[in-house]
Write a protein that holds these residues in place. Structure first.
Motif, PDB file in Angstrom:
ATOM      1  N   LYS A  30       0.792  -1.220  -0.058  1.00 15.70           N
ATOM      2  CA  LYS A  30       0.129  -0.027  -0.029  1.00 15.70           C
ATOM      3  C   LYS A  30       0.888   1.400  -0.077  1.00 15.70           C
ATOM      4  O   LYS A  30       0.517   2.152  -0.584  1.00 15.70           O
ATOM      5  CB  LYS A  30      -0.864   0.079   1.155  1.00 15.70           C
ATOM      6  N   LEU A  31       1.813   1.244   0.770  1.00 16.26           N
ATOM      7  CA  LEU A  31       2.738   2.339   1.030  1.00 16.26           C
ATOM      8  C   LEU A  31       3.417   2.573  -0.373  1.00 16.26           C
ATOM      9  O   LEU A  31       3.506   3.772  -1.023  1.00 16.26           O
ATOM     10  CB  LEU A  31       3.688   2.170   1.924  1.00 16.26           C
ATOM     11  N   LEU A  32       3.952   1.583  -1.200  1.00 20.02           N
ATOM     12  CA  LEU A  32       4.836   1.654  -2.339  1.00 20.02           C
ATOM     13  C   LEU A  32       3.780   2.026  -3.483  1.00 20.02           C
ATOM     14  O   LEU A  32       4.035   3.061  -4.191  1.00 20.02           O
ATOM     15  CB  LEU A  32       5.305   0.401  -2.963  1.00 20.02           C
ATOM     16  N   TYR A 122      -7.450  -0.748  -7.015  1.00 13.03           N
ATOM     17  CA  TYR A 122      -7.354  -2.070  -7.145  1.00 13.03           C
ATOM     18  C   TYR A 122      -6.585  -2.929  -6.045  1.00 13.03           C
ATOM     19  O   TYR A 122      -6.944  -3.718  -5.357  1.00 13.03           O
ATOM     20  CB  TYR A 122      -6.766  -2.636  -8.530  1.00 13.03           C
ATOM     21  N   THR A 123      -5.765  -1.836  -5.504  1.00 11.10           N
ATOM     22  CA  THR A 123      -4.901  -2.322  -4.324  1.00 11.10           C
ATOM     23  C   THR A 123      -5.538  -2.565  -3.224  1.00 11.10           C
ATOM     24  O   THR A 123      -5.463  -3.490  -2.332  1.00 11.10           O
ATOM     25  CB  THR A 123      -3.552  -1.464  -4.336  1.00 11.10           C
ATOM     26  N   GLY A 124      -6.436  -1.519  -2.899  1.00 10.81           N
ATOM     27  CA  GLY A 124      -7.397  -1.417  -1.846  1.00 10.81           C
ATOM     28  C   GLY A 124      -8.338  -2.664  -1.902  1.00 10.81           C
ATOM     29  O   GLY A 124      -8.568  -3.286  -0.729  1.00 10.81           O
ATOM     30  N   VAL A 125      -9.015  -3.229  -3.219  1.00 11.52           N
ATOM     31  CA  VAL A 125      -9.910  -4.022  -3.018  1.00 11.52           C
ATOM     32  C   VAL A 125      -9.031  -5.512  -2.668  1.00 11.52           C
ATOM     33  O   VAL A 125      -9.665  -6.191  -2.223  1.00 11.52           O
ATOM     34  CB  VAL A 125     -10.372  -4.072  -4.541  1.00 11.52           C
ATOM     35  N   PHE A 126      -7.869  -5.525  -3.302  1.00 11.64           N
ATOM     36  CA  PHE A 126      -6.991  -6.759  -2.890  1.00 11.64           C
ATOM     37  C   PHE A 126      -6.762  -7.046  -1.539  1.00 11.64           C
ATOM     38  O   PHE A 126      -6.960  -8.212  -0.952  1.00 11.64           O
ATOM     39  CB  PHE A 126      -5.870  -6.729  -3.844  1.00 11.64           C
ATOM     40  N   SER A 127      -6.465  -5.952  -1.013  1.00 16.08           N
ATOM     41  CA  SER A 127      -6.087  -5.935   0.722  1.00 16.08           C
ATOM     42  C   SER A 127      -7.506  -6.207   1.379  1.00 16.08           C
ATOM     43  O   SER A 127      -7.348  -6.944   2.378  1.00 16.08           O
ATOM     44  CB  SER A 127      -5.741  -4.563   0.940  1.00 16.08           C
ATOM     45  N   ALA A 128      -8.508  -5.829   0.838  1.00 15.40           N
ATOM     46  CA  ALA A 128      -9.859  -5.991   1.601  1.00 15.40           C
ATOM     47  C   ALA A 128      -9.846  -7.484   1.530  1.00 15.40           C
ATOM     48  O   ALA A 128     -10.545  -8.080   2.573  1.00 15.40           O
ATOM     49  CB  ALA A 128     -10.866  -5.250   1.082  1.00 15.40           C
ATOM     50  N   ILE A 129      -9.844  -8.030   0.411  1.00 15.86           N
ATOM     51  CA  ILE A 129     -10.146  -9.692   0.261  1.00 15.86           C
ATOM     52  C   ILE A 129      -8.996 -10.455   1.033  1.00 15.86           C
ATOM     53  O   ILE A 129      -9.425 -11.261   2.003  1.00 15.86           O
ATOM     54  CB  ILE A 129      -9.756 -10.125  -1.299  1.00 15.86           C
ATOM     55  N   GLY A 166     -13.454   1.233   1.939  1.00 13.78           N
ATOM     56  CA  GLY A 166     -13.811   2.622   1.782  1.00 13.78           C
ATOM     57  C   GLY A 166     -12.706   3.256   0.991  1.00 13.78           C
ATOM     58  O   GLY A 166     -12.805   4.406   0.364  1.00 13.78           O
ATOM     59  N   THR A 167     -11.461   2.858   1.325  1.00 17.60           N
ATOM     60  CA  THR A 167     -10.504   3.520   0.626  1.00 17.60           C
ATOM     61  C   THR A 167     -10.461   3.225  -1.026  1.00 17.60           C
ATOM     62  O   THR A 167     -10.384   4.199  -1.770  1.00 17.60           O
ATOM     63  CB  THR A 167      -9.029   2.783   0.892  1.00 17.60           C
ATOM     64  N   ALA A 168     -10.783   2.126  -1.271  1.00 18.43           N
ATOM     65  CA  ALA A 168     -10.939   1.898  -2.753  1.00 18.43           C
ATOM     66  C   ALA A 168     -12.105   2.684  -3.364  1.00 18.43           C
ATOM     67  O   ALA A 168     -12.039   3.229  -4.502  1.00 18.43           O
ATOM     68  CB  ALA A 168     -11.294   0.342  -3.087  1.00 18.43           C
TER      69      ALA A 168
END
Length: 289
Positions: A30-32, A122-129, A166-168
């Protein structure tokens, strides 16, 4: 029972280790991506996960310390180590949450010309899953070993999944020529971090100051009153040693009973609360009525 309690603490460490590993990987990603895509919301979510690493480390260290047997300086054991570690983690989380709010507030006033790259969403969605599956594992483990700490970690996992969703959503919405929505989402994430820190601190402070659930005391009082030989209850108190409940109760019995009969009533109270209600220790004081 002590052996089982210590074994459960050992099992609980697995959930903490899994959370730490997941948070390390996700926070780095996420940071990158947040820096590359210029997304304040995703960077805030990544910082949120760094606080989760600290919180999970605190749980892990607390579980390890709590497994230490009683010694000369800790006659009651080290069960409260877990609660102390949680309180320390809450201070660190609060500091990070405030920093996220400061950074997001500065970005909001400076203004943002371009919305972040869609890869951030898309990174947010992946993290949520990913966090949802970690939550499922920790919840199952918590129910298996009856651990408040692991269940708290599971709740933190699912809240992080919702934060990532929420981020996504905020990043997707910012693509509609509203880049300020990305910054607004970062502010919301910062507030959620601060709220989580406050909730952890409040629970830890409650337990360390020997606070106890009054509704449980009412239940235990009724149970004790129904045990044969108990003619009344003078006083009942409860406290927590980590995940372990300790009950102190003063009961009245018939003054004509001998010592053995009174002792048998006290033993019946101890066995009932410990075997049927999972109480760790019960201290019974008997007075003649």
């Amino acid at each position: 029972m002590n052996t089982e309690k210590y074994h459960n603490l050992k099992l609980g460490e697995r959930g903490a280790i899994l959370s730490i590993f997941a948070y390390i990987v996700l926070s780095i990603i996420k940071l990158l991506v947040g820096h590359m895509s210029d997304s304040a919301a995703l960077k805030a979510d990544g910082l949120n996960n760094t606080t989760d690493i600290i919180a999970s480390l605190a749980v892990l260290i607390g579980l390890k310390l709590a497994r230490k047997p009683p010694d000369k300086n800790h006659r009651y054991g080290h069960w409260k180590s877990e609660t102390i570690a949680s309180m320390i983690a809450s201070f660190i989380m609060l500091a990070v949450g405030i920093q996220v709010l400061i950074d997001a507030g500065s970005s909001l006033f400076e203004g943002s010309k371009e919305p972040p790259d869609i890869i951030a969403a898309y990174t947010g969605v992946f993290s949520a899953i990913a966090m949802y599956f970690v939550y499922r594992y920790n919840k199952k483990l918590a129910l298996k070993i009856n651990s408040k700490a692991v269940m708290a970690a599971a709740k933190d996992n699912i809240s992080d999944a919702w934060v990532s969703i929420g981020t996504a959503i905020g990043i997707f919405a910012s693509q509609l020529n509203m880049p300020w929505l990305d910054v607004l989402t970062a502010i919301i994430v910062g507030l959620l971090i601060c709220k989580t820190a406050w909730d952890i601190f409040k629970q830890a402070a409650h337990e360390l100051s020997d606070g106890f659930d009054e509704t449980k005391l009412v239940v235990y009082q009724k149970v004790i009153s129904n045990i044969f030989g108990v003619t009344g209850i003078k006083e009942i108190k409860g406290r927590n040693y980590g995940n372990n409940e300790v009950i102190d109760v003063v009961i009245f019995v018939n003054s004509t009973l001998d010592i053995k009969q009174a002792h048998d009533i006290a033993t019946a109270i101890e066995d009932t609360l410990m075997k049927d209600y999972g109480v760790y220790e019960v201290h019974v004081h008997v007075e003649p009525h």
